[in-house]
Design an enzyme around this catalytic site. Structure first.
Site, PDB file in Angstrom:
ATOM      1  CD  GLU A 281      -2.828  -1.107  -0.033  1.00 10.89           C
ATOM      2  OE1 GLU A 281      -3.329  -0.023  -0.385  1.00 10.89           O
ATOM      3  OE2 GLU A 281      -3.005  -2.173  -0.655  1.00 10.89           O
ATOM      4  CD1 TRP A 284      -1.459  -0.569  -4.120  1.00 10.99           C
ATOM      5  CD2 TRP A 284      -2.022   0.762  -5.817  1.00 10.99           C
ATOM      6  NE1 TRP A 284      -2.059  -1.341  -5.092  1.00 10.99           N
ATOM      7  CE2 TRP A 284      -2.415  -0.546  -6.137  1.00 10.99           C
ATOM      8  CE3 TRP A 284      -2.267   1.782  -6.729  1.00 10.99           C
ATOM      9  CZ2 TRP A 284      -3.057  -0.864  -7.334  1.00 10.99           C
ATOM     10  CZ3 TRP A 284      -2.895   1.473  -7.937  1.00 10.99           C
ATOM     11  CH2 TRP A 284      -3.279   0.164  -8.226  1.00 10.99           C
ATOM     12  CD1 TRP A 312     -18.080  11.789 -18.713  1.00 15.49           C
ATOM     13  CD2 TRP A 312     -18.676  10.197 -17.274  1.00 15.49           C
ATOM     14  NE1 TRP A 312     -16.959  11.030 -18.457  1.00 15.49           N
ATOM     15  CE2 TRP A 312     -17.303  10.038 -17.571  1.00 15.49           C
ATOM     16  CE3 TRP A 312     -19.272   9.304 -16.373  1.00 15.49           C
ATOM     17  CZ2 TRP A 312     -16.521   9.028 -17.017  1.00 15.49           C
ATOM     18  CZ3 TRP A 312     -18.503   8.294 -15.823  1.00 15.49           C
ATOM     19  CH2 TRP A 312     -17.146   8.160 -16.138  1.00 15.49           C
ATOM     20  CG  ASN A 347      -8.787   1.744  -0.197  1.00 17.06           C
ATOM     21  OD1 ASN A 347      -8.724   2.794  -0.824  1.00 17.06           O
ATOM     22  ND2 ASN A 347      -8.461   0.574  -0.729  1.00 17.06           N
ATOM     23  CD1 TRP A 365     -13.588  10.384 -14.884  1.00 15.40           C
ATOM     24  CD2 TRP A 365     -12.174  11.335 -13.435  1.00 15.40           C
ATOM     25  NE1 TRP A 365     -12.599  10.995 -15.619  1.00 15.40           N
ATOM     26  CE2 TRP A 365     -11.709  11.580 -14.751  1.00 15.40           C
ATOM     27  CE3 TRP A 365     -11.446  11.832 -12.363  1.00 15.40           C
ATOM     28  CZ2 TRP A 365     -10.553  12.318 -15.013  1.00 15.40           C
ATOM     29  CZ3 TRP A 365     -10.287  12.562 -12.619  1.00 15.40           C
ATOM     30  CH2 TRP A 365      -9.855  12.797 -13.929  1.00 15.40           C
ATOM     31  CD1 TRP A 388     -11.547  10.291  -6.565  1.00  7.46           C
ATOM     32  CD2 TRP A 388     -13.393   9.550  -7.566  1.00  7.46           C
ATOM     33  NE1 TRP A 388     -12.567  10.333  -5.643  1.00  7.46           N
ATOM     34  CE2 TRP A 388     -13.707   9.890  -6.233  1.00  7.46           C
ATOM     35  CE3 TRP A 388     -14.403   9.062  -8.384  1.00  7.46           C
ATOM     36  CZ2 TRP A 388     -14.995   9.746  -5.702  1.00  7.46           C
ATOM     37  CZ3 TRP A 388     -15.696   8.936  -7.858  1.00  7.46           C
ATOM     38  CH2 TRP A 388     -15.971   9.269  -6.541  1.00  7.46           C
TER      39      TRP A 388
END
Length: 483
Positions: A281, A284, A312, A347, A365, A388
């Protein structure tokens, strides 16, 4: 001749493992002038959001107290950075300015401008690595370009040596009393209306708070990390992200402390596996900064260019109901209410609510990204953007668009007894476990027993999950073959 140095603090509000501060202490300076410059206008649309400002106020308070305990003090100034530094150089007689590097596009552009301005005025500058384990330009594919997929990126860096953290100083030189500072209150970081109570009751900003969080995680959660990390009702994660965001703790401090902890507890294969899972993590986070550095337009534009033409929906009411946690989908509403109350959301819920917004509601988004930016205490441009775009299916290492989280199934799997939903959606507290994630399917008797009238006590679902999934896939079909 005695020389003086200014340390320009930004998102590195700590004494330990602070390379700029250590370099100043190791240099031939008779005075060190610490300053925090409040210049949100230089960060444009990505100046700290409301929840971040609440955190920043308390973090600066803690950092100021820590400096004073060592004999120094934090100067607070506001205005254009170059103007503030020019004034402070004139007041202090400083010949050097040191800082720790950051990697988001507007900060890089600002820092280059500041560096050139100071060089033109014969002021020495030096910047240092403190925010990441490995800087974005030091990691590249075999072809010489940036990574767009996490797994090979992590494979490339996970066994690289990590610098040993630097010790905190025992004392600091006094700052001349004639050099003035603005008050922290003058920055108006805290809201005039006290909506931040939940944030302030949940968190302890500052370097000490960061290390307390880390030690609590090691003692209570690391050994069961893989099992507990996806269950939002359990304290199974580290909660270090806001402390990392403001640099109250650095990533190499975390890595080295985990290795020490493993040694102290006679590392086993199981413990090693849990630790490696958590360290991925941190990987990440590194990957997010790598992507943002190499693709600086991604906070506003999809990395996958096909999504520029995605159809969208323009549904302001749906966006507002999502923001308010009033969608009629319990796991979504629970996540959004936790976010509003505490400035944080687990998360697993970040993925769930983001998938719901972008796929079931088909709201772009960027709207979710902006809402998170304003409401998360740990809002970090790199992580927020990557997350996102991942959820929307348009970014680096993105989930395939057809991977649409079903929030009811997410609830059944990760909140089986409804503890998380009951905490944040108390309207449903008396509903049986088997109905709590899909109250619209509950028989009338079960709703009556729980004193729930859908549409009055709790909303009807804003969309049908199956039908909205079908419509999202049909919308993707319109662009998926575009080049």
């Amino acid at each position: 001749m005695k020389e003086r140095v200014i340390i320009w603090f930004r998102r590195d509000l700590r004494l330990a493992d602070n390379p700029a501060l250590r370099a100043a202490l190791d240099g031939d300076f008779d005075s060190i002038v610490p300053v925090y410059i409040h210049a949100p206008h230089e960060l444009g649309d990505w100046a700290p959001g409301a929840a971040q400002r609440v955190w920043l106020h308390d973090s600066l308070t803690a950092f100021s107290d820590a400096l004073e305990a060592l004999g120094s003090r934090l100067l607070i100034r506001r205005g254009d950075t170059t103007d503030v530094l020019d004034t402070l150089i004139a007041e202090s007689g400083a010949t050097s300015v040191y800082w720790n590097r950051l990697y988001d596009p507007l900060t890089i552009a600002r820092d280059k401008k500041v560096k050139q301005h100071l060089a033109d005025n014969d002021i020495e500058t030096a910047s240092f690595k403190a925010h990441l384990l490995h800087e974005p330009w030091t990691v590249e594919t075999k072809q010489g370009g940036p990574y767009k997929v996490f797994t090979p990126f992590w494979k490339a860096i996970k066994n690289r040596a990590v610098d040993t953290p630097l010790a905190a100083p025992d004392a600091l030189p006094e700052v001349w009393s004639r050099i003035g500072s603005e008050s922290l209150a003058s920055l108006e970081l805290r809201p005039k209306i006290g909506w931040d109570r939940g944030i302030r009751e949940t968190w302890s900003p500052g370097e000490d708070g960061a290390h307390e969080r880390l030690e609590t995680f090691l003692a209570d959660a690391l050994e069961t990390y893989d099992e507990a990390r996806d269950e939002p009702a359990r304290p199974g994660t580290s909660y270090l992200s806001p402390h990392l965001r403001w640099g109250e703790i650095g990533p190499r401090q975390i890595v080295h402390r985990i290795e020490e902890w493993l040694d102290e507890h006679r590392e086993t294969k199981t413990l090693r596996t849990q630790a490696d899972s958590f360290l991925s993590e941190i990987g990440w986070r590194e990957f997010a900064h790598h992507v943002l550095y190499h693709f600086p337009t991604t906070p506003d534009e999809p990395l996958d260019a096909r999504f520029k033409d995605f159809p969208w929906a323009r549904d302001h009411e749906a966006l507002e109901r999502w923001q308010q946690g009033q969608t009629g989908i319990p796991m979504v509403d629970a996540g959004m209410r936790e976010l509003w109350e505490t400035g944080y959301v687990h998360n697993r819920l970040r993925m769930t609510v983001a998938s719901f917004l972008t796929k079931n509601l088909r709201v772009a988004w960027q709207h979710g990204e902006r809402w998170f930016w304003d409401t998360l205490v740990d809002a970090d441009l790199a992580n927020n953007t990557l997350g996102w775009q991942w959820a929307a299916g348009c970014g680096a290492d993105a989930a395939p668009f057809f991977r649409i989280f079903n929030p009811a199934r997410q609830g059944e799997r990760f909140d089986a007894n409804g503890e998380y939903v009951r905490r944040w959606v108390p309207e449903l507290a008396k509903l049986e476990d088997r109905h709590i994630h899909e109250p619209w399917k509950a028989p009338a008797k079960a709703l009556d027993t729980a004193n729930i009238t859908l549409g009055d006590d709790y909303p009807e679902p804003i969309v049908d999950l199956k039908e909205s999934r079908r419509e999202a896939l049909a919308a993707f079909d319109e662009i998926k073959n575009d080049k």
